[in-house]
Design a protein around this motif. Structure first.
Motif, PDB file in Angstrom:
ATOM      1  N   GLY A   1      30.014  45.353  52.414  1.00  0.00           N
ATOM      2  CA  GLY A   1      29.526  45.011  50.913  1.00  0.00           C
ATOM      3  C   GLY A   1      30.280  44.317  50.212  1.00  0.00           C
ATOM      4  N   GLU A   2      29.848  43.735  49.230  1.00  0.00           N
ATOM      5  CA  GLU A   2      30.287  42.053  48.677  1.00  0.00           C
ATOM      6  C   GLU A   2      30.859  42.896  47.391  1.00  0.00           C
ATOM      7  OE1 GLU A   2      28.991  38.565  50.249  1.00  0.00           O
ATOM      8  OE2 GLU A   2      30.135  39.170  48.576  1.00  0.00           O
ATOM      9  N   TYR A   3      32.573  42.524  47.283  1.00  0.00           N
ATOM     10  CA  TYR A   3      33.373  42.623  46.069  1.00  0.00           C
ATOM     11  C   TYR A   3      34.117  41.917  45.583  1.00  0.00           C
ATOM     12  CZ  TYR A   3      33.753  47.726  48.801  1.00  0.00           C
ATOM     13  OH  TYR A   3      33.835  48.751  49.476  1.00  0.00           O
ATOM     14  N   THR A   4      33.381  41.872  43.854  1.00  0.00           N
ATOM     15  CA  THR A   4      33.383  40.803  42.976  1.00  0.00           C
ATOM     16  C   THR A   4      34.383  41.437  42.054  1.00  0.00           C
ATOM     17  OG1 THR A   4      31.395  40.302  43.708  1.00  0.00           O
ATOM     18  CG2 THR A   4      32.466  39.396  41.559  1.00  0.00           C
ATOM     19  N   CYS A   5      35.752  41.117  41.791  1.00  0.00           N
ATOM     20  CA  CYS A   5      36.983  41.282  40.435  1.00  0.00           C
ATOM     21  C   CYS A   5      36.579  40.207  40.070  1.00  0.00           C
ATOM     22  CB  CYS A   5      38.421  40.693  41.080  1.00  0.00           C
ATOM     23  SG  CYS A   5      38.774  39.259  41.382  1.00  0.00           S
ATOM     24  N   MET A   6      36.156  40.609  37.767  1.00  0.00           N
ATOM     25  CA  MET A   6      35.864  39.947  37.144  1.00  0.00           C
ATOM     26  C   MET A   6      37.166  39.926  36.639  1.00  0.00           C
ATOM     27  SD  MET A   6      32.421  41.489  36.095  1.00  0.00           S
ATOM     28  CE  MET A   6      31.121  41.857  37.030  1.00  0.00           C
ATOM     29  N   LEU A   7      37.090  38.158  36.207  1.00  0.00           N
ATOM     30  CA  LEU A   7      38.623  37.438  35.231  1.00  0.00           C
ATOM     31  C   LEU A   7      38.355  36.544  34.525  1.00  0.00           C
ATOM     32  CD1 LEU A   7      40.275  36.350  38.597  1.00  0.00           C
ATOM     33  CD2 LEU A   7      40.425  38.291  37.560  1.00  0.00           C
ATOM     34  N   THR A   8      38.440  37.090  32.974  1.00  0.00           N
ATOM     35  CA  THR A   8      38.475  36.307  31.521  1.00  0.00           C
ATOM     36  C   THR A   8      39.818  35.465  31.629  1.00  0.00           C
ATOM     37  OG1 THR A   8      39.238  37.684  30.139  1.00  0.00           O
ATOM     38  CG2 THR A   8      37.230  38.277  31.253  1.00  0.00           C
ATOM     39  N   THR A   9      39.873  35.009  30.802  1.00  0.00           N
ATOM     40  CA  THR A   9      40.884  33.742  30.558  1.00  0.00           C
ATOM     41  C   THR A   9      40.662  33.536  28.733  1.00  0.00           C
ATOM     42  OG1 THR A   9      39.581  31.868  30.451  1.00  0.00           O
ATOM     43  CG2 THR A   9      40.045  31.951  32.281  1.00  0.00           C
ATOM     44  N   ASP A  10      42.107  33.319  27.703  1.00  0.00           N
ATOM     45  CA  ASP A  10      42.008  32.908  26.658  1.00  0.00           C
ATOM     46  C   ASP A  10      41.571  31.541  25.849  1.00  0.00           C
ATOM     47  OD1 ASP A  10      43.336  35.049  26.814  1.00  0.00           O
ATOM     48  OD2 ASP A  10      45.505  33.570  26.592  1.00  0.00           O
ATOM     49  N   TYR A  11      40.251  30.988  27.527  1.00  0.00           N
ATOM     50  CA  TYR A  11      39.773  29.751  26.503  1.00  0.00           C
ATOM     51  C   TYR A  11      38.235  29.823  26.590  1.00  0.00           C
ATOM     52  CZ  TYR A  11      44.321  28.043  28.794  1.00  0.00           C
ATOM     53  OH  TYR A  11      45.488  27.578  28.563  1.00  0.00           O
ATOM     54  N   SER A  12      38.226  29.665  24.496  1.00  0.00           N
ATOM     55  CA  SER A  12      36.570  29.886  25.167  1.00  0.00           C
ATOM     56  C   SER A  12      35.688  28.956  25.657  1.00  0.00           C
ATOM     57  CB  SER A  12      36.775  29.884  23.538  1.00  0.00           C
ATOM     58  OG  SER A  12      36.841  28.799  22.605  1.00  0.00           O
ATOM     59  N   LEU A  13      36.340  27.403  26.224  1.00  0.00           N
ATOM     60  CA  LEU A  13      35.117  27.239  26.099  1.00  0.00           C
ATOM     61  C   LEU A  13      34.862  27.094  27.750  1.00  0.00           C
ATOM     62  CD1 LEU A  13      36.570  23.924  25.257  1.00  0.00           C
ATOM     63  CD2 LEU A  13      34.892  24.991  23.995  1.00  0.00           C
ATOM     64  N   LEU A  14      35.380  28.015  28.701  1.00  0.00           N
ATOM     65  CA  LEU A  14      35.721  28.088  29.998  1.00  0.00           C
ATOM     66  C   LEU A  14      34.876  29.375  30.466  1.00  0.00           C
ATOM     67  CD1 LEU A  14      39.229  27.662  31.409  1.00  0.00           C
ATOM     68  CD2 LEU A  14      37.542  26.263  30.605  1.00  0.00           C
ATOM     69  N   PRO A  15      33.859  29.255  31.167  1.00  0.00           N
ATOM     70  CA  PRO A  15      32.749  30.892  32.137  1.00  0.00           C
ATOM     71  C   PRO A  15      34.164  31.774  32.493  1.00  0.00           C
ATOM     72  CG  PRO A  15      33.160  29.086  33.640  1.00  0.00           C
ATOM     73  CD  PRO A  15      33.838  28.472  32.747  1.00  0.00           C
ATOM     74  N   SER A  16      33.550  32.977  32.082  1.00  0.00           N
ATOM     75  CA  SER A  16      33.936  34.043  33.041  1.00  0.00           C
ATOM     76  C   SER A  16      34.451  33.383  34.299  1.00  0.00           C
ATOM     77  CB  SER A  16      32.898  35.497  33.125  1.00  0.00           C
ATOM     78  OG  SER A  16      31.882  34.951  33.671  1.00  0.00           O
ATOM     79  N   ILE A  17      35.081  34.134  34.984  1.00  0.00           N
ATOM     80  CA  ILE A  17      35.306  33.710  36.347  1.00  0.00           C
ATOM     81  C   ILE A  17      35.545  34.906  37.721  1.00  0.00           C
ATOM     82  CG2 ILE A  17      37.358  32.932  38.234  1.00  0.00           C
ATOM     83  CD1 ILE A  17      38.705  31.511  35.942  1.00  0.00           C
TER      84      ILE A  17
END
Length: 582
Positions: free
Chosen positions: A164-180
């Motif tokens: 199946g699909e495996y998704t790793c969810m990332l965050t950054t310190d920039y509020s303007l950027l969406p979650s990656i």
């Protein structure tokens, strides 16, 4: 890097690509050679007709989201060479560094695989890994599957349920950027898996169908009647089509791409018994599915699933006048385990297993007697797969020279994470002192008084010059955590010598006092016991005399009736719908 205040700042392309965006402040005038970038006042000015629009430019667009974009050449509009868009038309979706892309990884069943979470453009933090299939959430992977330094998701023994699909969810310190989100598509290679079979009448024809699932998709199909190959026979038509199939992954119902193979028997005429076989072959193995045709066909699901503590109902139907069901046969790995009496309702034989657990795993064969003498039996099997917490089969301690080996043998469905070992509740530091190995193996388990071979695991911890204390093996799967404890105590002679070493010289007198007190207590208890025995004997003799004086004398000439003894059991409402036949 601060550019403000410079009249003209020239930034090489590679230098711009490697800048730390935390400190990038654009000044009034700046220039990037080749695909040059010039910022003037409140807008961003690009030179060159063919720009390389990569992920670094995307982040630049994000940071300057409130500024306008212009290009030097109005004719060519400074289009991006890789997507034919002008810079002013760029949107985040134009950059694959932010898209939820899905590279494909593959592994063979029972082998290990690692899934990377790759992202090279910004500093990120991993929040979690999610397993899904065709948009259906299956599970969230816990930290025991992860390498915290690299964010790699590791499976020591992958199987078909891990596809199946495996998704790793990332965050950054920039509020303007969406979650990656970064995704990886995992394909688990192995022999085909049969999901179901059925028969269907089409006027004078009979269609036999086998539904299956296969990775890889390259496979061969062959139908046989007994030992006769039916491929190319004009009386039969063989077809294979794609279809959406339903299957279980970690007890979640999902759909995926599967296949159906149909054998059409033209002008079908029933005979006492015919056995048709569908052989499915890919590069990883051969699977044979049999369909037995007699005066009528048995209807039974090919595979069934349950969790521990839940009940499962197996329903087998035969529409044939005069047919009567006989006990089900439970087997596993070729070993017959038990015979079970189901419940006969109309044309169905129903077997209900309450609170199914790992001992109920295996094949269940439904059997019907089709003639009066019982010499003709029709049968069909279903495979029951039981998921639950890990189950420890055995554990042991052995000594090899100066090393002590702790061993745990267990089975687990679904596959577990790599077992963790602890010493005095602290994780062991693997190295020269501690060595851990976990192997995939065929182990022997006991199912209802019968020993069978099953796929399992053996985890060993080798300790050099082991010290006394608590050793613990922690086994975890998606259901539960199971702990196996080992306690190593000090040797008895060392314990005694230690006690002697801590005894004070003035303790001899105290010991004599204690001995006298103990003897006095024992003597007092003995006197009390003797008095109680004398009292009971006196009371018993009086009761016996009174009973003898009132008991009637037996008349030897009288006639006595024989008393018939019988037992009766009441079935509670929650009793299982089967009876084990020994």
């Amino acid at each position: 890097m601060v550019l403000s205040g410079n009249n003209a700042t020239v930034i090489e392309k590679n230098a711009f690509m490697n800048v730390n965006f935390n400190y990038l402040v654009l000044g009034q005038n700046s220039e990037m050679k080749e695909n040059r970038l010039i910022t003037i006042s409140s807008f961003i000015y690009f030179t060159g007709e063919n720009l390389l629009c990569d992920c670094y430019l995307m982040w630049f667009v994000y940071f300057r989201h409130d500024k306008a974009f212009e290009t030097q050449h109005t004719k060519g509009n400074g289009k991006c060479a890789n997507n034919n868009k002008t810079v002013s038309d760029l949107v985040p979706g134009d950059f694959d560094c932010n898209d939820n892309t899905s590279p494909v990884k593959s592994c063979n069943a029972s082998q290990s695989v690692g899934l990377p979470c790759e992202y090279n453009y910004l500093t990120t933090n991993l929040t979690r890994w999610i397993h899904s299939r065709n948009g259906k959430f299956i599970r969230e992977l816990n930290k025991d599957f992860l390498d915290e330094n690299t964010n790699i998701l590791h499976f020591p023994f992958c199987n078909h349920e891990d596809s199946g699909e495996y998704t790793c969810m990332l965050t950054t310190d920039y509020s303007l950027l969406p979650s990656i989100n970064r995704s990886v598509h995992l394909l688990v290679n192995g022999p085909p898996i049969v999901l179901n079979q059925h028969t269907e009448e089409d006027r004078d024809d009979l269609i036999l169908s086998v539904i299956f699932y296969s990775i890889p998709y390259d496979f061969k199909i062959q139908w046989l009647l007994g030992n006769k190959n039916l491929n190319g026979d004009p009386q039969y038509t063989i077809a294979v089509n794609k279809m959406t199939v339903g299957l279980k992954q970690y007890n979640v119902d999902v759909t995926t791409e599967g296949f159906i193979s149909n054998l059409t028997i033209h002008n079908f005429k029933r005979r006492p018994s015919d056995v048709y076989s569908c052989e499915m072959t890919n590069s990883y193995g051969l699977v044979v599915e049999q369909i037995v045709l007699g005066p009528a066909s048995l209807e039974l699901e090919r595979r069934t699933y349950c969790d521990t503590s839940y009940s499962i109902e197996l329903k087998c139907t035969l529409k044939l006048v005069g047919a009567t069901p006989v006990p089900w046969i439970h087997s596993n790995a070729g070993e017959t385990i038990r015979s079970l009496q189901g419940r006969h309702v109309n044309t169905s034989n129903i077997l209900t297993i309450p609170f199914c657990n790992s001992q109920d795993t295996g094949d269940y064969t439904c059997r019907w007697k089709t003639d009066i003498l019982g010499q003709t039996i029709m049968e069909k099997s279903t495979t029951l797969s039981v998921s639950g917490p890990p189950f420890v089969i055995s554990h042991s301690i052995s000594v090899d020279g100066s090393d002590m080996v702790f061993s745990v043998t267990f089975v687990s469905k679904p596959f577990p994470s790599d077992p963790k070992w602890y010493y005095n509740n602290e994780p062991v530091a693997l190295g020269t002192k501690f060595l851990q190995t976990t192997t995939y193996s065929i182990v022997q388990i006991r199912q209802h008084r019968v020993f069978v071979n099953e796929e399992g695991f053996i985890s060993n911890l080798t300790v050099s010059k082991a010290e006394y204390g608590l050793y613990k093996c922690v086994i975890l799967n998606s259901f539960e955590e199971v702990n196996q404890l080992f306690v190593i105590e000090q040797e008895q002679n060392k314990l005694i010598s230690t006690t002697e070493a801590t005894t004070s010289p003035g303790s001899t007198g105290n010991s004599l006092t204690v001995i006298i007190a103990i003897c006095s207590t024992v003597f007092g208890v003995a006197i009390v016991v003797i008095c109680i025995i004398i009292f009971i004997r006196r009371i018993s003799s009086k009761i016996s005399e009174r009973y003898n004086s009132t008991m009637t004398t037996r008349n030897e000439d009288s006639t006595y009736d024989t008393i018939s003894m019988s037992t009766r059991s009441n079935r509670p409402d929650d009793q299982a719908d089967y009876m084990e036949v020994l």
